[in-house]
Design a protein around this motif. Sequence first.
Motif, mmCIF file in Angstrom:
data_model
loop_
_atom_site.group_PDB
_atom_site.id
_atom_site.type_symbol
_atom_site.label_atom_id
_atom_site.label_comp_id
_atom_site.label_asym_id
_atom_site.label_seq_id
_atom_site.Cartn_x
_atom_site.Cartn_y
_atom_site.Cartn_z
ATOM 1 N N ALA A 119 0.833 -1.199 0.000
ATOM 2 C CA ALA A 119 0.000 0.000 0.000
ATOM 3 C C ALA A 119 0.867 1.249 0.000
ATOM 4 N N ALA A 120 1.928 1.218 0.804
ATOM 5 C CA ALA A 120 2.839 2.362 0.846
ATOM 6 C C ALA A 120 3.537 2.528 -0.498
ATOM 7 N N ARG A 121 3.912 1.426 -1.139
ATOM 8 C CA ARG A 121 4.568 1.494 -2.450
ATOM 9 C C ARG A 121 3.600 2.059 -3.489
ATOM 10 N N ASP A 122 2.361 1.546 -3.428
ATOM 11 C CA ASP A 122 1.372 2.057 -4.375
ATOM 12 C C ASP A 122 1.124 3.551 -4.150
ATOM 13 N N ALA A 123 1.057 3.954 -2.871
ATOM 14 C CA ALA A 123 0.860 5.378 -2.574
ATOM 15 C C ALA A 123 2.058 6.183 -3.043
ATOM 16 N N ALA A 124 3.251 5.634 -2.817
ATOM 17 C CA ALA A 124 4.467 6.326 -3.245
ATOM 18 C C ALA A 124 4.521 6.395 -4.766
ATOM 19 N N VAL A 131 4.212 13.670 -9.037
ATOM 20 C CA VAL A 131 5.388 14.559 -9.004
ATOM 21 C C VAL A 131 6.092 14.529 -10.355
ATOM 22 N N SER A 132 6.230 13.303 -10.922
ATOM 23 C CA SER A 132 6.899 13.195 -12.236
ATOM 24 C C SER A 132 6.129 13.945 -13.305
ATOM 25 N N LEU A 133 4.818 13.803 -13.284
ATOM 26 C CA LEU A 133 3.993 14.480 -14.275
ATOM 27 C C LEU A 133 4.110 16.000 -14.143
ATOM 28 N N GLU A 134 4.082 16.484 -12.902
ATOM 29 C CA GLU A 134 4.202 17.925 -12.691
ATOM 30 C C GLU A 134 5.581 18.425 -13.086
ATOM 31 N N THR A 135 6.611 17.661 -12.749
ATOM 32 C CA THR A 135 7.980 18.045 -13.095
ATOM 33 C C THR A 135 8.152 18.056 -14.606
ATOM 34 N N ALA A 136 7.675 17.006 -15.269
ATOM 35 C CA ALA A 136 7.809 16.941 -16.727
ATOM 36 C C ALA A 136 7.019 18.078 -17.386
ATOM 37 N N GLU A 137 5.847 18.368 -16.877
ATOM 38 C CA GLU A 137 5.028 19.427 -17.445
ATOM 39 C C GLU A 137 5.720 20.774 -17.292
ATOM 40 N N LEU A 160 7.533 4.990 -15.846
ATOM 41 C CA LEU A 160 7.349 4.320 -14.542
ATOM 42 C C LEU A 160 7.154 2.824 -14.719
ATOM 43 N N ALA A 161 6.449 2.405 -15.757
ATOM 44 C CA ALA A 161 6.233 0.985 -16.009
ATOM 45 C C ALA A 161 7.559 0.311 -16.333
ATOM 46 N N ALA A 162 8.423 0.992 -17.094
ATOM 47 C CA ALA A 162 9.724 0.430 -17.451
ATOM 48 C C ALA A 162 10.596 0.293 -16.205
ATOM 49 N N ARG A 163 10.524 1.210 -15.274
ATOM 50 C CA ARG A 163 11.325 1.138 -14.036
ATOM 51 C C ARG A 163 10.772 0.091 -13.076
ATOM 52 N N ALA A 164 9.445 -0.069 -13.042
ATOM 53 C CA ALA A 164 8.820 -1.024 -12.136
ATOM 54 C C ALA A 164 9.057 -2.458 -12.602
#
Length: 165
Positions: A119-124, A131-137, A160-164
């Motif tokens: 759950a913590a991983r999913d929340a993170a 955060v990534s979306l905001e940073t990229a934007e 994110l899918a490639a890293r996971a």
Amino acid sequence: MPQLDFGNPLLIAQIVWLLIIFGLLYYVMSTYALPRVESVLEERRARIAADLAAAQAAKAEADSAMAAHRDATAKARAEAQSSIASAMQQAQAEAAARGEELNKRLSRQIEEAEQRIGAARDAAMGALRQVSLETAESLVAKVAGGADRGRLEAAVDRALAARAG
């Protein structure tokens, strides 16, 4: 020697009286004294034989008591060994039951911890996506001046899918 003076007339009388006294003494001894002595000796013999028989009976009884004692001791030892083995088995069974209970409790705690971690991983990951979306934007807006929100979301999701994976 005066005792051997055979010429003395009193010698014959002395020999006769000697034979009479000896015969009388022999008769008294054989009639009264010797039977009493014999009865005393026979009584002693009988008492000794009875004492020996009693001693042999007591020895046989003591031997049988000793054998019974040995048997009782061996039986008590066997019972003690059996009790010890039973107690050991019971203790091992209790220890195994406690071990199983502890393993179940630990497994349950591990599962709960894994769920919390997931759950913590999913929340993170959700927060990381945001955060990534905001940073990229913001980077694309500074570099290119403007960004397509849908394309940025797809790019961030792919990254994110490639890293996971």
